[in-house]
Design an enzyme around this catalytic site. Structure first.
Site, PDB file in Angstrom:
ATOM      1  N   GLU A  90      -9.760   5.536   6.104  1.00 35.02           N
ATOM      2  CA  GLU A  90     -10.422   6.438   7.042  1.00 35.02           C
ATOM      3  C   GLU A  90     -11.042   7.598   6.259  1.00 35.02           C
ATOM      4  O   GLU A  90     -10.379   8.184   5.406  1.00 35.02           O
ATOM      5  CB  GLU A  90      -9.414   6.998   8.049  1.00 35.02           C
ATOM      6  CG  GLU A  90     -10.120   7.808   9.130  1.00 35.02           C
ATOM      7  CD  GLU A  90      -9.184   8.327  10.217  1.00 35.02           C
ATOM      8  OE1 GLU A  90      -7.963   8.163  10.118  1.00 35.02           O
ATOM      9  OE2 GLU A  90      -9.714   8.923  11.153  1.00 35.02           O
TER      10      GLU A  90
ATOM     11  N   GLU B  97       1.734   9.867  13.365  1.00 34.67           N
ATOM     12  CA  GLU B  97       1.191   8.591  12.879  1.00 34.67           C
ATOM     13  C   GLU B  97       1.700   7.426  13.727  1.00 34.67           C
ATOM     14  O   GLU B  97       0.957   6.500  14.040  1.00 34.67           O
ATOM     15  CB  GLU B  97       1.528   8.374  11.403  1.00 34.67           C
ATOM     16  CG  GLU B  97       1.090   9.501  10.474  1.00 34.67           C
ATOM     17  CD  GLU B  97      -0.361   9.918  10.625  1.00 34.67           C
ATOM     18  OE1 GLU B  97      -1.199   9.060  10.961  1.00 34.67           O
ATOM     19  OE2 GLU B  97      -0.666  11.112  10.416  1.00 34.67           O
TER      20      GLU B  97
END
Ligand code: ARG
Ligand code: ZN
Length: 897
Positions: free
Chosen positions: A118, A295
């Protein structure tokens, strides 16, 4: 070249499946990829696949070999001149993980192969349509040397594992869930493992594996416990269950951000995993819990439903931050968590809104997407979700979540999709509310109130006045958002303001709100109202149920219900009252901060701040200290004065030296006036031994260390100094040891200071994460020699510019958390930062760009400092070969001037 949200077009073709084979080698890794391509619409040729720093060795389309040299353009992309509706594209590329200092794509961290994809790192691994709306299934084979890489991991399930000739071995992983390329991950190396299991509420048994560098597994228990708590909490509060049989976390030493939610293979900055009492503070542990939760929560909000394009980043980040905030609030003190988040928002997001980098929660344009992982997208994004939660209440918010996730599961969605689902499921109108996504800037809300008698006679202020039977309190709220660097025109927002009317004892009184809808949120206390300020200016009339001897005092924006700057009619006496009596703990804290801010700004403006200490504030602070019934975790935050950076934001032109002198003088005055109370507090709050990490003990330590920090100002007081040294020496945990080290390093006398710093350095030799604290403490020291010390520490063996944690601890702490020294009038701080940014840019542009952001507030300082900062920015901008990342930040900063 700026990318625009308005230019979004759906992909013309997609990848249904990708097979990847990795032959890992530090210098020459070979990546073979087989993409099953499918046209979605009429495709305009040629077609481009993203690629960056790849050496294309072989290329074939449906088995026919093509010439690599003819199919890569000047920008490094793969060019296909034509393509049947379905085709299999095969590429073989060479990459060099050990030469990858940018820490994006495939790189080496202490000899461990790991990835960060990412936002656009996958294109540094293989050619691919590297955009989040292309979702593929992944089948990944990893081959590596069995000796140096015994552990081989990727996303999904391990379906094969074998030995190979020449001391190599292989593992094959398949992820059944289609995902965008930014969620791909691979890890290979020598790692130790902590294993556990979790059984989901529907009975799925999940293997939990936490991988760390050899010898560190004992420090992974806190993270493992947090993971299990997160899994249970997401089921209980959001009804969301984990969806695979395995969940892996890997901790690596070199990592640009905090952590990454790759499907079933989260990769973490080791700083957010490794913790034990000897090396991590209570705050570290709370952060670790929050990041592990964050997360994990992405598995639904981010992975199962992902983002259509990067302008929608807050769709997953704002929502997931909101979820991790609620997780922490449900497990620790809700009020203190909220206060910490408000503090972060004000320290990081408000300045962003007010500076050259201002952008909406859903930006309209970017040059480099990595520069948009900002406090606005994350923290303000979470505030926007929190406001929706406040307006809807928990039950309707959860109904909205079910509709959103059910409707978009397996898809790439937009912020608009989310709001539409919330609206539909709840029946609430969020039409105007949507502007929070598109308008940048921090709204200012002004509040004024007065009493109106039963007959007519409008009184002036409310303070002290009686409120007769039949009278009412009239509250006028107005809003305006000043123009920002990116948007000149602003419109009114839909702002949810929670409020209560307090009587002379601080109790909320019952009152009816006339001529307005009055919907109370689920969590609201009795006597609380939820107002929606939608116009530029609105009046609200409250009619108390009973006559009041004193006109009630409004407690506004309870729980910080809206992320605004509130200007209200409060005077010192109101705040002195609210800071001990407001039943809303966030507003109790807020009143103390507001009072302190007013006093400190007055002091800073005086000829000699030290002579202008406000005795009434010092007394009011004593009231806080003597309240032994106060929750210690709240007391600990209430005992901290507003930071110099926050105070600076309240001034038209920052008075660097005046603010510093005022704050230090006030701290000293508090310590002198309340020395014995503080000593008593320090003696009384010693947590029972043995040490436990739990919230109750942590709260005692926090308050005790807040007392220590104040006492530490009494440099000439021998008894106090002996106490600080004993606190350091007797510490059986990092929280206490670091608290004492900070006091000694910031205010201690030379000998004691040197002794403590040397002891700490020696004690934690080789413990990189602990030495980061040591670096940061020195970088933040309010001492004239801070910059010289920072320069000297650049050469310390524990420091290296190639590790982001080291850079943030030393350079970042100095530039962002030592306003007085970074903004020293001689410009030394500015020259230093420019120098470091230029060195970093060639090494790690993401980190360089982040550091360059420290110049963002340059226009708020006086003329000479502005000139120095502008010169520093220009010297960066003019460096040949400057990265796009750093250029975007520096150029925007200069453009506003
Ligand atoms: N998605 C990650 C998280 O919030 C952060 C990734 C940061 N990436 C970047 N390019 N800055 O958990
Ligand atoms: Zn995130």
């Amino acid at each position: 070249a700026a990318i625009r949200r308005a230019d979004y077009r759906p992909p013309t073709f997609t990848v249904d499946a990708i097979r990847l084979e990795f032959d890992l080698d530090p210098a020459e890794t070979i990546v073979t990829a087989e993409l099953s391509l499918r046209c979605l619409t009429e495709t305009a040729f040629p077609l481009h696949l993203d690629g960056e720093d790849l050496t294309l060795l072989e290329l074939s389309l449906d088995g026919t070999a093509l010439d690599p040299a003819q199919h890569v353009d000047g920008a490094g992309r793969l060019v296909l001149h034509e393509l049947p509706p379905r085709a299999v594209l095969r590429t073989r590329c060479r990459i060099a993980p050990e030469a990858n200092s940018r820490l994006t794509g495939l790189y080496l961290s202490n000899g461990i192969f790991c990835t960060q994809c990412e936002a656009q790192g996958f294109r540094r691994i293989t050619f691919f349509p590297d955009r989040p709306d292309v979702l593929a299934t992944y089948d990944v084979t990893v081959r590596a040397d069995a000796g140096s890489c015994p552990v081989l991991l990727s996303n999904g399930n391990c379906v094969d594992r074998q030995s190979l000739p020449d001391g190599r071995h292989m593992a094959r992983w398949q992820d059944p869930f289609p995902k965008p390329s930014y969620l791909f991950a691979l890890v290979a190396g020598r790692l130790d493992r902590l294993a556990d299991t979790f059984t989901t509420r529907s009975g799925r048994q999940v293997d939990l594996h936490l991988y760390v560098e050899p010898g560190q597994a004992a420090r992974a228990h806190c993270a493992m416990a947090a993971l299990k708590q997160s899994m249970a909490w997401d089921e209980a509060r959001f009804g969301l269950e984990y969806d695979l049989d395995i969940f892996n976390i890997v901790a690596v030493a070199d990592f640009n951000s905090g952590a990454m939610e790759n499907k079933s293979l989260n990769i973490f900055n080791a700083k957010y995993i490794l913790a034990d009492e000897a090396t991590a503070t209570d705050t570290d542990m709370e952060l670790i819990e929050g990041v592990v939760a964050h997360e994990y929560f992405h598995n639904w909000t981010g992975n199962r439903v992902t983002c259509r394009d990067w302008f929608q980043l807050s769709l997953k980040e704002g929502l997931t931050v909101f979820r991790d905030q609620e997780f922490t609030a449900d497990h620790r003190s809700r009020a203190v968590k909220r206060i910490r988040d408000v503090r972060t928002l004000r320290a990081r997001q408000f300045p962003e809104d007010a500076g050259p980098l201002s952008h909406p929660v859903r930006p309209d344009t970017y040059v480099e997407i990595n520069n948009f992982y900002t406090a606005t997208v994350y923290e303000k994004g979470a505030e926007v979700i929190r406001m929706i939660h406040t307006i809807l209440g928990e039950a309707r918010f959860q109904a909205g979540m079910r509709l959103y996730l059910g409707r978009h599961d397996g898809q790439a969605a937009t912020c608009e999709d989310f709001v539409a689902a919330m609206e539909e499921a709840s029946g609430c109108d969020l039409v105007q509310f949507r502007r929070w996504y598109s308008q940048s800037g921090t709204p200012r809300v002004t509040a004024q109130w007065h009493v109106e008698g039963p007959a007519s006679g409008a009184g002036p202020g409310a303070g002290g006045q009686a409120l007769p039977d039949g009278g009412c309190l009239v509250l006028t709220l107005s809003q305006d958002t000043p123009p920002t660097a990116d948007q000149a025109e602003k419109v009114p927002l839909d702002i949810p303001i929670r409020l209560a009317l307090l009587d002379g004892e601080g109790r909320p009184i019952a009152a009816w709100l006339e001529e307005a809808a009055d919907a109370a949120p689920d969590r609201s206390a009795p006597g609380e109202h939820l107002l929606r300020l939608t116009g530029p200016r609105q009046r609200f009339r409250f009619r108390p149920a009973e006559a009041q001897e004193h006109a009630p005092l409004p407690s506004l924006n309870c729980g910080f219900s809206a992320p605004v700057i509130l200007h209200a009619d409060y005077g010192d006496a109101d705040d002195a009252f609210l800071m001990v009596r407001d039943p809303d703990a966030v507003n109790r804290w807020e009143a103390g901060q507001r009072y302190a801010t007013r006093v400190l700004l007055r002091m800073a403006a005086a000829e000699d701040p030290a002579m202008a200490v406000d005795g009434r504030y010092v007394d009011a602070f004593g009231g806080l200290l003597r309240d032994e019934a106060m929750d210690p975790s709240f007391a600990a935050v209430a005992m901290v004065l507003p930071e110099e950076g926050y105070l600076a934001d309240q001034m038209a032109v920052v008075d660097v030296d005046g603010l510093h002198a005022a704050r230090e003088a006030m701290l000293r005055a508090i310590a002198l006036a309340h020395r014995n109370v503080l000593l008593g507090m320090h003696a009384r709050l010693q947590p029972a031994r043995p040490y436990r990490a739990d919230a109750d003990q942590a709260a005692l330590r926090a308050q005790r260390n807040a007392a220590l920090a104040l006492l530490g100002l009494l440099t000439e007081d021998a008894e106090v100094q002996r106490l600080v040294m004993a606190h350091y020496r007797d510490a059986d945990n990092m929280t206490d040891r670091l608290a004492a080290l900070t006091v000694l390093a910031h205010h201690g006398q030379e000998a004691a200071r040197n002794l403590a710093l040397a002891d700490f350095e020696e004690r934690y030799r080789g413990e990189a994460l602990v030495l980061d604290k040591w670096l940061a403490v020195q970088a933040q020291a309010p001492r004239r020699d801070a910059l010289a010390t920072v320069r000297r520490l650049l050469d310390h063996p524990a420091f290296r510019l190639s590790n982001p944690n080291r850079v943030y601890a030393l350079i970042g702490a100095f530039a962002m958390r030592n306003q007085w020294r970074f903004h020293a009038a001689d410009g030394g701080g500015y020259a230093f930062l420019a120098e470091q940014v230029k060195k970093l840019d060639g090494l790690n542009r993401q980190v360089a760009a982040r550091m360059a952001g420290a110049f963002g507030r340059w226009q708020r300082y006086d003329g000479p400092r502005q000139n120095l900062m502008r010169a520093a920015l220009e010297s960066i901008r003019d460096m040949p070969g400057l990265s796009r990342d750093t250029f975007e930040i520096v150029n925007k900063s200069l453009e506003v001037g």
